[in-house]
Design a protein around this motif. Structure first.
Motif, mmCIF file in Angstrom:
data_model
loop_
_atom_site.group_PDB
_atom_site.id
_atom_site.type_symbol
_atom_site.label_atom_id
_atom_site.label_comp_id
_atom_site.label_asym_id
_atom_site.label_seq_id
_atom_site.Cartn_x
_atom_site.Cartn_y
_atom_site.Cartn_z
ATOM 1 N N LEU A 31 0.824 -1.210 0.000
ATOM 2 C CA LEU A 31 0.000 0.000 0.000
ATOM 3 C C LEU A 31 0.858 1.259 0.000
ATOM 4 N N THR A 32 2.058 1.186 0.542
ATOM 5 C CA THR A 32 2.968 2.335 0.495
ATOM 6 C C THR A 32 3.347 2.662 -0.942
ATOM 7 N N ILE A 33 3.650 1.641 -1.733
ATOM 8 C CA ILE A 33 3.988 1.862 -3.144
ATOM 9 C C ILE A 33 2.785 2.407 -3.907
ATOM 10 N N VAL A 34 1.593 1.860 -3.633
ATOM 11 C CA VAL A 34 0.384 2.361 -4.288
ATOM 12 C C VAL A 34 0.120 3.807 -3.882
ATOM 13 N N PHE A 35 0.296 4.103 -2.600
ATOM 14 C CA PHE A 35 0.102 5.466 -2.112
ATOM 15 C C PHE A 35 1.059 6.433 -2.796
ATOM 16 N N ALA A 36 2.315 6.046 -2.925
ATOM 17 C CA ALA A 36 3.293 6.909 -3.581
ATOM 18 C C ALA A 36 2.948 7.131 -5.043
ATOM 19 N N ALA A 37 2.394 6.107 -5.706
ATOM 20 C CA ALA A 37 2.039 6.251 -7.114
ATOM 21 C C ALA A 37 0.907 7.248 -7.319
ATOM 22 N N PHE A 38 -0.035 7.314 -6.363
ATOM 23 C CA PHE A 38 -1.172 8.220 -6.502
ATOM 24 C C PHE A 38 -0.875 9.622 -5.968
ATOM 25 N N VAL A 39 -0.005 9.730 -4.963
ATOM 26 C CA VAL A 39 0.200 11.020 -4.301
ATOM 27 C C VAL A 39 1.189 11.891 -5.049
ATOM 28 N N THR A 40 2.223 11.312 -5.643
ATOM 29 C CA THR A 40 3.235 12.125 -6.317
ATOM 30 C C THR A 40 2.618 12.873 -7.500
ATOM 31 N N PRO A 41 2.726 14.194 -7.527
ATOM 32 C CA PRO A 41 2.097 14.961 -8.624
ATOM 33 C C PRO A 41 2.715 14.669 -9.985
ATOM 34 N N THR A 42 4.009 14.322 -10.034
ATOM 35 C CA THR A 42 4.653 14.095 -11.324
ATOM 36 C C THR A 42 4.238 12.780 -11.965
ATOM 37 N N GLN A 43 3.848 11.784 -11.168
ATOM 38 C CA GLN A 43 3.413 10.479 -11.654
ATOM 39 C C GLN A 43 4.495 9.721 -12.427
ATOM 40 N N ASP A 44 5.749 10.115 -12.273
ATOM 41 C CA ASP A 44 6.818 9.401 -12.970
ATOM 42 C C ASP A 44 7.429 8.361 -12.030
ATOM 43 N N PRO A 45 7.997 7.269 -12.577
ATOM 44 C CA PRO A 45 8.538 6.209 -11.719
ATOM 45 C C PRO A 45 9.679 6.678 -10.827
ATOM 46 N N MET A 48 8.163 8.461 -7.838
ATOM 47 C CA MET A 48 7.390 7.502 -7.049
ATOM 48 C C MET A 48 8.304 6.635 -6.196
ATOM 49 N N LEU A 49 9.378 6.119 -6.788
ATOM 50 C CA LEU A 49 10.311 5.297 -6.024
ATOM 51 C C LEU A 49 11.063 6.123 -4.994
ATOM 52 N N ALA A 50 11.335 7.392 -5.318
ATOM 53 C CA ALA A 50 12.015 8.259 -4.358
ATOM 54 C C ALA A 50 11.170 8.478 -3.115
ATOM 55 N N MET A 51 9.854 8.424 -3.248
ATOM 56 C CA MET A 51 8.979 8.529 -2.082
ATOM 57 C C MET A 51 8.754 7.177 -1.417
ATOM 58 N N ALA A 52 8.536 6.127 -2.219
ATOM 59 C CA ALA A 52 8.125 4.834 -1.671
ATOM 60 C C ALA A 52 9.242 4.153 -0.892
ATOM 61 N N LEU A 53 10.456 4.158 -1.413
ATOM 62 C CA LEU A 53 11.544 3.428 -0.751
ATOM 63 C C LEU A 53 11.866 3.979 0.636
ATOM 64 N N PRO A 54 12.025 5.305 0.818
ATOM 65 C CA PRO A 54 12.242 5.793 2.192
ATOM 66 C C PRO A 54 11.066 5.503 3.121
ATOM 67 N N MET A 55 9.834 5.548 2.592
ATOM 68 C CA MET A 55 8.682 5.236 3.430
ATOM 69 C C MET A 55 8.697 3.787 3.888
ATOM 70 N N VAL A 56 9.105 2.867 3.002
ATOM 71 C CA VAL A 56 9.207 1.459 3.396
ATOM 72 C C VAL A 56 10.227 1.291 4.515
#
Length: 311
Positions: free
Chosen positions: A220-234, A237-245
């Motif tokens: 769900l963290t990866i899904v959340f990052a995919a929807f929340v990041t305004p740029t929608q680029d991978p 998204m990974l820059a947000m998801a990996l530190p959150m994990v």
């Protein structure tokens, strides 16, 4: 003792050792906390409004102005954002000042939030207030810094997808709104693991529940990052998801430590709460001497103790 000091002591509300409050008292305290938080927000907004022309606008525009010249409408070293209506500049400055004020005053209103929650906690749990405020402010700042670092790559990728024959002249409300939303999204997302730790501290969320849900949390963290990041680029998204994990895994380990410590404290408390007329858990355990048979001659005065090892 003087008269004024007596009056001050009489006006002081008596302490409640049970930490019980009526509904009206809770609402009154909530009103006072909200009023203090709004006052801090107003002062922070004034600072952000004045800061707008003294480095804040330059700081927010730097990722766009650092892009290659062929991606911008000017096509040279100059860089400017466009405002298309009369009141757009004023409203934009108020919006940026308000968001900057919320960030600058966050330690104070976070303290008010924690101070409102702590009456429902035990005395040994209230000492986490300063740690909560410091960690939450640090996590938000780290998230915003990470968003700012990745903003250049994400913005360049989005603009290059339009093609080589397209140059962008971005409007100030659109661009600055995009930047602010990205910074706030990263900052708030980094607060989610801290919320899990706070729920564990108040006894709402256990380590066992977090450990069982680890895979779902990461997914769900990866899904959340995919929807929340305004740029929608991978990349973003990974820059947000990996530190959150990583932060969620750290929160799970903190919950493990807190639950073990709470279990030891409850065991000690249960031991001390045993009534005087009952055997304590340590005294209730059978002894080897209690199980050994006793001979009559062993009870006579001067008799040598029986050798139980031969039996």
């Amino acid at each position: 003792m003087s008269g004024p000091s007596l009056r001050r002591r009489r006006r002081r509300a008596p302490r409640d050792p049970e930490a019980t409050m009526t509904l009206v008292a809770h609402l009154t305290e909530l009103r006072n906390r909200v009023a203090k938080a709004l006052l801090a927000l107003a002062l922070g907004t004034v600072v952000g409004f004045l800061w707008y022309d003294h480095g804040l606008l330059t700081f927010l525009s730097e990722p766009y102005c650092s892009l290659p010249a062929d991606l911008r409408f000017q096509g040279d070293e100059s860089c400017s954002l466009v405002v298309l209506d009369v009141f757009g500049g004023v409203l934009l400055r108020l919006k940026i000042g308000l968001i900057a004020g919320a960030v600058l005053s966050s330690p104070f209103w976070l303290w008010q939030l924690w101070a409102f929650i702590t009456p429902g906690l035990k005395r040994n749990e209230k000492r986490y207030a300063i740690t909560f405020v410091a960690v939450s402010t640090t996590l938000f700042a780290l998230g915003a810094v990470l968003a700012y670092v990745t903003l250049y790559k994400g913005l360049e990728l989005l603009l290059e997808l339009a093609g080589d024959e397209v140059a962008f002249q971005l409007t100030a409300p659109d661009y600055l709104g995009f930047v602010i939303s990205l910074l706030v999204a990263f900052g708030l997302s980094f607060e989610l693991p801290l919320i899990a730790v706070a729920l564990n501290l108040v006894g709402v969320l256990s380590h066992a529940a977090l450990a069982r849900s680890r895979r779902w949390i990461f997914f769900l963290t990866i899904v959340f990052a995919a929807f929340v990041t305004p740029t929608q680029d991978p990349f973003t998204m990974l820059a947000m998801a990996l530190p959150m994990v990583v932060l969620f895994e750290l929160a799970i380990q903190v919950a493990r430590f807190v639950d073990r410590r709470r279990a030891r404290r409850e065991a000690v408390q249960h031991f001390h709460d045993v009534p005087d007329d009952e055997a304590s858990p340590l005294d209730a355990r059978p002894s080897d001497l209690d199980a050994a048979p006793t001979r009559r001659e062993d009870l006579l005065p001067g008799a040598a103790p029986a050798d139980t090892s031969r039996r």
